[in-house]
Design an enzyme around this catalytic site. Sequence first.
Site, PDB file in Angstrom:
ATOM      1  CD  GLU A 178      -2.644  -0.572   2.304  1.00 44.20           C
ATOM      2  OE1 GLU A 178      -2.717  -0.319   3.444  1.00 44.20           O
ATOM      3  OE2 GLU A 178      -3.788  -1.425   2.138  1.00 44.20           O
ATOM      4  CD  GLU A 255      -4.234  -5.517   2.911  1.00 44.06           C
ATOM      5  OE1 GLU A 255      -4.822  -4.745   4.056  1.00 44.06           O
ATOM      6  OE2 GLU A 255      -3.294  -5.010   3.177  1.00 44.06           O
TER       7      GLU A 255
END
Length: 769
Positions: A178, A255
């Site tokens: 991320e 995720e």
Amino acid sequence: MKKVKLLITLIFAVLPLMMHAGDFTVGNKTFLLNGEPFVVKAAEVHYPRIPQAYWDHRIKMCKALGMNTLCIYVFWNIHEQREGQFDFSDNNDVAEFCRLAQKNGMYVIVRPGPYVCAEWEMGGLPWWLLKKKDIRLREQDPYFMERVKIFEKKVGEQLAPLTIQNGGPIIMVQVENEYGSYGEDKPYISEIRDCLRSIYGDKLTLFQCDWSSNFEKNGLDDLVWTMNFGTGANIDHEFARLKKLRPNAPLMCSEFWSGWFDKWGANHETRPAKDMVDGMDEMLQKGISFSLYMTHGGTSFGHWAGANSPGFAPDVTSYDYDAPINEYGGTTDKYFQLRKMMQKYSKTKLPAIPKMPAPFIQIAPFELTEHADMLMGADSVVMDSPLRTMEELDQGWGSIIYVTCLPAISTPSVLTLNDGHDFAQVFIDDQYIGKIDRVRNENSLQLPAVKQGQELKIYVEAMGRINFGRAIKDYKGITNSVTISTDVEGHELIWNLKRWTILTVPDDYQTAKKALAAAPAPITSKMGYYRGNFNLKKVGDTFLNMEQFGKGQVYVNGHAIGRFWSIGPQQTLYVPGCWLKKGKNEVIVLDVVGPKKPVIMGQTTPELDKLNVEKSRTHNNPGDKPDLNSAIPVSEGKLQAGNGWQMVRFNAPQKGRYLVVQALSTHDGKDVVSIAELYAVNAKGGRLSREQWTVKYADSEETKRGNNTAEKSFDLQESTYWRTEKGIALPHLVVIDLGSEQTITGIDYLPRMEEGAPGSIKDYKIFVY
Ligand code: GLA
């Protein structure tokens, strides 16, 4: 006949170990496993958060959910706790975990960072990197990159032989984590990619994960792009941009957040089972791959829980996450609902749910009768020293004690720590004066008048290092200065205290044992080490009830069990039965505050949701509410319905320290208002840093069931949000203190991610003052 039987048994025993070399590649709108379309149904679990003896059980639990893959992070800092000393043994044996996955017929996705976030100390980076003061973490800093490459190579020695190309279970490896919420730096990401490619070979599929709103910032052309989002999100919206840019790419949510993590001093987080199951059902219908984060969260044992930012919000020890498999490996309602849905997508009957590896046991209340002063845990002492952080004194975790002599100050004064990381307690001549708690944004307290030579002692306990955002460079101890100021006849007098004796108290079992074994010392306070024993006839899992204790760490039979803190919401600590034994078991508690009574008991169920906070977390003090009656809005109008970012630009730049958003109506016509994220735009059109932001006022915040306080609107997490309580009439108001006067030319606003966007604002006014 016997021989034949033996042969058959042998063949079945070694068969899973002989998996042939294969490949996992990208096809047209799908992944391909050995050339066949394949939907990844991954369960995220973290091996250090599960005792090794239970790995097999937890893997089987995931398999019984219909998952075909396990997704794991590799936490750099648990494997290289000291620079250059690597540990891949026992609970750190990541290769063994992957082999076990393969034995159970599961594939593995590996996410070796170097940074991982994961509510883990410093997002997985080792604290000792901070010894190089000017280090630029997660950038092309030469020292950082050198250490990253050494670490990745060591992980590769464990895992590269286990890629699918080599006959192992590993199908994909993730590059960084991320990065879009940290920065924009393709050269850095490229260097991490090249490093991983050189280790795992160019046949292994590498991928990146980010949010749909920011993945383009760092997305590399030759890597697979996957999106992260939570339960309830509008799935088509999440993939819309990716589909446009890469119409033939396979889709994967790497995720999909089943729940959320807990922090000290806030409610236990939950997310509805139905939203999770519906979201996964929708993805499976559409052939979208996913990893369910977390499928089983487990426990951040010892000092491994991290802290969130902006602000400082340390995470609790339990990483239950409201996941389908709970903290201790048991089933939940979510588990059964998910299993039922997943069965629809499996050609064969899902395997039976495995039996729990241990029963649950009660332990009758027992007293911890031995006690040692915290000072007995001191490991090193420096004298006559300027202020030093823990890292400067080569200390990773634990407490640090600063001692100095005070000057004569005949009036009450203010003691300020710039800054105390994290929980400081102040004593004068061993008399408790008060605490300065970073969690509550405190940095000073009142001192009484003092005489020359009185002793000032400041105990500073470090909690987890920040694991998210730019604040991951989180030094511990007192990081800058200690001053005392007082006002004498209108003149401010300031003392900058310089000459310190500093004692380091490491957080580990050996230190605790040494402290208790040392010759009896004068006991100066209730703070310190406590030891007791309990006897077991039958071994099993248990939950230690710590409600009589204040704040600190627990060790059971030498295993670091984790942090406790009376403020909650977590009041019990999970102790896996595999770390207990028949007969005598030892418990040591380091309580940096001191217990009410040094008594513990073991119970058969956890208590993760009992808050005991001194101060409300809401921001509706009427004195802080601005009077907007005669104020002129800098912007007013209508925001649109639907998901995704919206921009509002003012007619002219505005100067002010406070930004006010007033919601007059909502798109669903109800009275609840919510904001997922909010940015202020500067004169150049860029976004202002939000690190100094705090909430000055919010007329309503939902904290009864959730943690939807107003700072959630600038916490850099698109899936969390500010929400007002039901039944409170519009208009709603949030006032943000920007920390100092700023010039603002507009705002960027993100409504909640769910389809239908509950609480999304329609008519609005913005004020700046
Ligand atoms: C992000 C990170 C994860 C974890 C979750 C929140 O998605 O990549 O490591 O921190 O947020 O639980």
